[in-house]
Design a protein around this motif. Structure first.
Motif, mmCIF file in Angstrom:
data_model
loop_
_atom_site.group_PDB
_atom_site.id
_atom_site.type_symbol
_atom_site.label_atom_id
_atom_site.label_comp_id
_atom_site.label_asym_id
_atom_site.label_seq_id
_atom_site.Cartn_x
_atom_site.Cartn_y
_atom_site.Cartn_z
ATOM 1 N N ILE A 119 -13.624 36.567 -18.128
ATOM 2 C CA ILE A 119 -12.067 36.502 -17.965
ATOM 3 C C ILE A 119 -11.599 35.488 -16.650
ATOM 4 N N GLY A 120 -12.313 35.757 -15.754
ATOM 5 C CA GLY A 120 -12.156 34.800 -14.530
ATOM 6 C C GLY A 120 -12.150 33.441 -14.728
ATOM 7 N N ALA A 121 -13.044 32.998 -15.774
ATOM 8 C CA ALA A 121 -13.187 31.602 -16.170
ATOM 9 C C ALA A 121 -12.188 31.086 -17.068
ATOM 10 N N MET A 122 -11.387 31.927 -17.663
ATOM 11 C CA MET A 122 -10.298 31.502 -18.696
ATOM 12 C C MET A 122 -9.136 31.084 -18.001
ATOM 13 N N THR A 123 -8.471 29.931 -18.802
ATOM 14 C CA THR A 123 -7.287 29.698 -18.258
ATOM 15 C C THR A 123 -5.941 30.623 -18.751
ATOM 16 N N VAL A 124 -5.113 30.537 -18.187
ATOM 17 C CA VAL A 124 -3.912 31.769 -18.337
ATOM 18 C C VAL A 124 -3.613 31.846 -19.793
ATOM 19 N N GLY B 70 -11.190 45.886 -26.768
ATOM 20 C CA GLY B 70 -10.911 44.580 -26.297
ATOM 21 C C GLY B 70 -11.865 44.064 -25.253
ATOM 22 N N TRP B 71 -13.098 44.019 -25.371
ATOM 23 C CA TRP B 71 -14.041 43.494 -24.600
ATOM 24 C C TRP B 71 -14.072 42.068 -25.043
ATOM 25 N N PRO B 72 -14.114 41.191 -23.884
ATOM 26 C CA PRO B 72 -14.073 39.658 -24.397
ATOM 27 C C PRO B 72 -15.442 39.385 -25.165
ATOM 28 N N THR B 73 -15.354 39.130 -26.351
ATOM 29 C CA THR B 73 -16.378 38.952 -27.238
ATOM 30 C C THR B 73 -17.305 37.816 -26.564
ATOM 31 N N THR B 74 -16.821 36.536 -25.841
ATOM 32 C CA THR B 74 -17.785 35.912 -24.924
ATOM 33 C C THR B 74 -18.871 36.684 -24.140
ATOM 34 N N PRO C 98 -8.711 28.335 -7.979
ATOM 35 C CA PRO C 98 -9.880 28.442 -8.501
ATOM 36 C C PRO C 98 -11.059 29.399 -7.564
ATOM 37 N N GLN C 99 -10.648 29.164 -6.440
ATOM 38 C CA GLN C 99 -11.725 29.794 -5.561
ATOM 39 C C GLN C 99 -11.298 31.421 -5.399
ATOM 40 N N ARG C 100 -10.125 31.816 -5.359
ATOM 41 C CA ARG C 100 -9.660 33.154 -5.530
ATOM 42 C C ARG C 100 -9.114 33.815 -6.748
ATOM 43 N N ILE C 101 -9.734 33.655 -7.921
ATOM 44 C CA ILE C 101 -9.172 34.240 -8.997
ATOM 45 C C ILE C 101 -9.184 35.831 -9.129
ATOM 46 N N ARG C 102 -8.515 36.435 -9.581
ATOM 47 C CA ARG C 102 -8.458 37.904 -9.582
ATOM 48 C C ARG C 102 -9.627 38.168 -10.471
ATOM 49 N N LYS C 103 -10.705 39.084 -10.230
ATOM 50 C CA LYS C 103 -11.512 39.527 -10.958
ATOM 51 C C LYS C 103 -11.483 40.917 -11.476
ATOM 52 N N ASP C 104 -10.138 41.629 -11.500
ATOM 53 C CA ASP C 104 -10.358 43.029 -11.829
ATOM 54 C C ASP C 104 -9.981 43.227 -13.391
ATOM 55 N N PHE C 105 -9.639 42.343 -14.538
ATOM 56 C CA PHE C 105 -9.537 42.325 -15.592
ATOM 57 C C PHE C 105 -10.882 42.527 -16.228
ATOM 58 N N ILE C 106 -10.940 43.378 -17.153
ATOM 59 C CA ILE C 106 -12.234 43.689 -17.951
ATOM 60 C C ILE C 106 -12.219 43.598 -19.414
ATOM 61 N N ASP D 24 -5.238 30.824 -22.407
ATOM 62 C CA ASP D 24 -6.264 31.492 -23.259
ATOM 63 C C ASP D 24 -6.361 33.119 -23.083
ATOM 64 N N LEU D 25 -6.260 33.408 -21.898
ATOM 65 C CA LEU D 25 -6.186 34.740 -21.525
ATOM 66 C C LEU D 25 -4.982 35.605 -22.169
ATOM 67 N N VAL D 26 -3.851 35.086 -22.000
ATOM 68 C CA VAL D 26 -2.579 35.494 -22.699
ATOM 69 C C VAL D 26 -3.018 35.527 -24.383
ATOM 70 N N LYS D 27 -3.322 34.482 -24.958
ATOM 71 C CA LYS D 27 -3.540 34.519 -26.208
ATOM 72 C C LYS D 27 -4.805 35.715 -26.864
ATOM 73 N N SER D 28 -5.898 35.860 -25.736
ATOM 74 C CA SER D 28 -6.548 36.843 -26.245
ATOM 75 C C SER D 28 -5.851 38.387 -26.155
ATOM 76 N N VAL D 29 -4.977 38.479 -25.114
ATOM 77 C CA VAL D 29 -4.382 39.704 -25.021
ATOM 78 C C VAL D 29 -3.565 40.037 -26.157
ATOM 79 N N VAL D 30 -2.789 38.877 -26.478
ATOM 80 C CA VAL D 30 -1.834 39.290 -27.440
ATOM 81 C C VAL D 30 -2.439 39.629 -28.811
ATOM 82 N N ASP D 31 -3.522 38.673 -29.146
ATOM 83 C CA ASP D 31 -4.276 38.984 -30.453
ATOM 84 C C ASP D 31 -4.795 40.357 -30.265
ATOM 85 N N TRP D 32 -5.539 40.517 -29.386
ATOM 86 C CA TRP D 32 -5.785 42.053 -29.429
ATOM 87 C C TRP D 32 -4.756 43.029 -29.493
#
Ligand code: GLU
Length: 524
Positions: free
Chosen positions: A370-375, A310-314, A415-423, A377-385
């Protein structure tokens, strides 16, 4: 040059009469009508059941060069090695490209795109070479060749079929007929006139002009067992008639460049521009030295690895893009471009050696991406995976989309403080596991301050806004003469089992009243 063969004999040695003349092929596949400067590229994998990261790297360069020049990018399946083919291997390539978002154009006019379906084309070009005395049927058997090889090795000569060792180079029509009447099926070999003491200059977009000794081997163009072309001959015919302008391929093909240049010149065709890409390397954990990714030792050499984990393909593409065009990262950090698709690849600057792919560095690209994704899109990626690659646990986590969305939305509104712990999508689901009662692991090691937890329960109201909620925490801290942070830590550990989480107020809001109470009671 040797004596050309008659049409009858050409049909016999090729197993069938050629369907086209070269002139007819030129007409059937005319130069493409594209804007000035448009590049035509192709990704030409052999279906082996495995897609190497280096293949993805090449496909990315192919598609990017075509897209940035309003050109065309094709997928050509090089399925001429019938012995090696693996079922479903083609589908694997198509699916992998699709999953990484690399799109190719199928242009029926220039197809078919499976080499196994292009026999008529190869046979027609081979016929032309036979006609012009630039190729010949060779009846050497595997045994004969083994003997020649042994003889060459013993005498310290280069091995291969060339010059005096090429027994059938000057075979007469009569002898050809005898072999054919005998039921033998020949290979078609190049009648090489190259002189290894002379040099041929070949062009590579990155390396410039390279001088090689001329090729004098009578290489096989068409194989006897299945009538299919060798890589070399298919490359000549396909990249000419598909009107490829740029061939991006691995550096293992560099030594074949003099042969390929020779073939194009023989036909009077302009060779494509070549870009031979470096291997993709890593730093070996044991030796600390840079080496190429190994199919056997390094799971990340297989693109399937990135999909499964599940690495972000982008992120994978952005990182590979930055390897191909090293200024990209800086341009992105400066805000000059948002994504790799906006950044120009300069063929000349594609590295010719030592392309390093470091998993640690990929983590950075993943966090950024992942930090640049909308919620959503993030949810969709996680669900699809989870639905495709996840286990039961992951599937359970994505069953309630609203809850999952609330969980993943934490710390993403500023946007200034988006969590960056998702890989990766897998790791994302794993670090938020505590939100699900089924997966929550209470922390039994932590020395809770039960008075603090009780005091919190007494005043807890899920409807409190953040300030009111915080003031209550401050009041509890004062009451017990401890730091605010200690109160928060007791609550954090009770709720999540962890000492490190994102924003505690948001966690409570997402968990809801009942779950918060249940967790704190559990800790008590
Ligand atoms: N089928 C060849 C390979 O897999 C393609 C090389 C090329 O792109 O020309 O290496």
């Amino acid at each position: 040059m040797r004596q050309g063969l008659s049409e009858d004999l050409i049909a016999r040695v090729l197993g069938a009469a050629p369907k086209y003349t070269v002139a007819e092929l030129e007409e059937k596949f005319p130069p493409r009508n594209l804007p000035e400067g448009a590049l035509v590229t192709r990704f030409a994998p052999s279906p082996t059941g495995y897609m190497h990261l280096g293949g993805l790297y090449q496909a990315l360069i192919d598609s990017h060069l075509a897209a940035q020049s309003d050109g065309v990018f094709m997928l050509r399946i090089e399925d001429t090695d019938t012995k090696r083919e693996v079922a479903d291997a083609v589908q694997l390539i198509i699916d992998s490209l699709h999953k990484f978002g690399i799109e190719y154009n199928d242009m029926p006019e220039y197809g078919p795109y499976y080499q196994s379906q292009r026999k008529d084309i190869y046979r027609s070009v081979a016929a032309e070479l036979l006609r012009r005395g630039l190729a010949y049927p060779c009846f050497l058997t595997a045994d004969d060749m083994e003997k020649i090889r042994a003889e060459q090795s013993a005498a310290g000569f280069a091995t291969g079929i060339y010059g005096e060792f090429a027994r059938d180079r000057d075979i007469t029509e009569e002898d050809i007929i005898k072999h054919l009447d005998n039921g033998e099926v020949p290979t078609i070999r190049l009648y090489s006139t190259g002189n290894p003491n002379a040099r041929i200059f070949c062009k590579d977009a990155v390396r410039g002009s390279i001088g090689f000794p001329e090729n004098n081997e009578d290489l096989v163009l068409i194989k006897s067992n299945d009538g299919l072309p060798t890589y070399h001959f298919a490359h000549l015919c396909d990249d000419h008639f598909m009107r490829t302008t740029h061939v991006i391929r691995g550096e293992e093909w560099l030594p074949s460049l003099p042969l390929h240049t020779q073939l194009f010149r023989m036909m009077g065709w302009t060779p494509p521009m070549y870009i031979h890409t470096s291997t993709i390397d890593k730093i070996d954990e044991e030796t600390g030295k840079q080496r190429k990714l190994s199919k056997r030792k390094d799971p990340e050499s297989n693109v399937a690895f990135f999909l499964r984990d599940g690495w972000p393909t982008t992120a994978v593409l952005e990182y590979l893009g930055n390897i191909a065009a090293s200024g990209y990262e800086e341009a992105k950090l400066k805000g000059a471009v948002k994504s790799f698709s906006e950044y120009e690849i300069k063929p000349k600057k594609i590295p010719m050696s030592g392309a390093l792919f470091d998993m640690k560095k990929l983590e950075w690209w993943a966090k950024e991406s992942i930090g640049a994704m909308t919620v959503s899109d993030l949810v969709k990626s996680v669900v699809d995976w989870a639905n495709e690659y996840g286990d039961e646990k992951h599937k359970m986590q994505v069953a309630d989309i609203d809850y999952l969305t609330a969980v993943l939305a934490i710390e993403r509104d500023n946007p200034q403080r988006i969590r960056k712990d998702f890989i990766t999508w897998r790791q994302t689901l794993e670090i938020v596991e505590f939100f699900w009662d089924e997966l929550f692991v209470p922390n039994t090691e932590y020395a809770y301050n039960t008075d603090v937890l009780r005091a919190f329960m007494e005043t807890f109201n899920i409807a409190d806004d953040k300030d009111t909620w915080w003031n209550k925490i401050v009041a509890i801290a004062e009451k017990f003469g401890i730091k605010n942070g200690e109160v928060a830590m007791n609550l954090r550990v009770a709720l999540s089992g962890r000492t490190n989480t994102p924003d505690l107020y948001s966690i409570m809001q997402v968990m809801g009243k009942d779950r918060v109470i249940k967790r704190i009671e559990g800790a008590l």
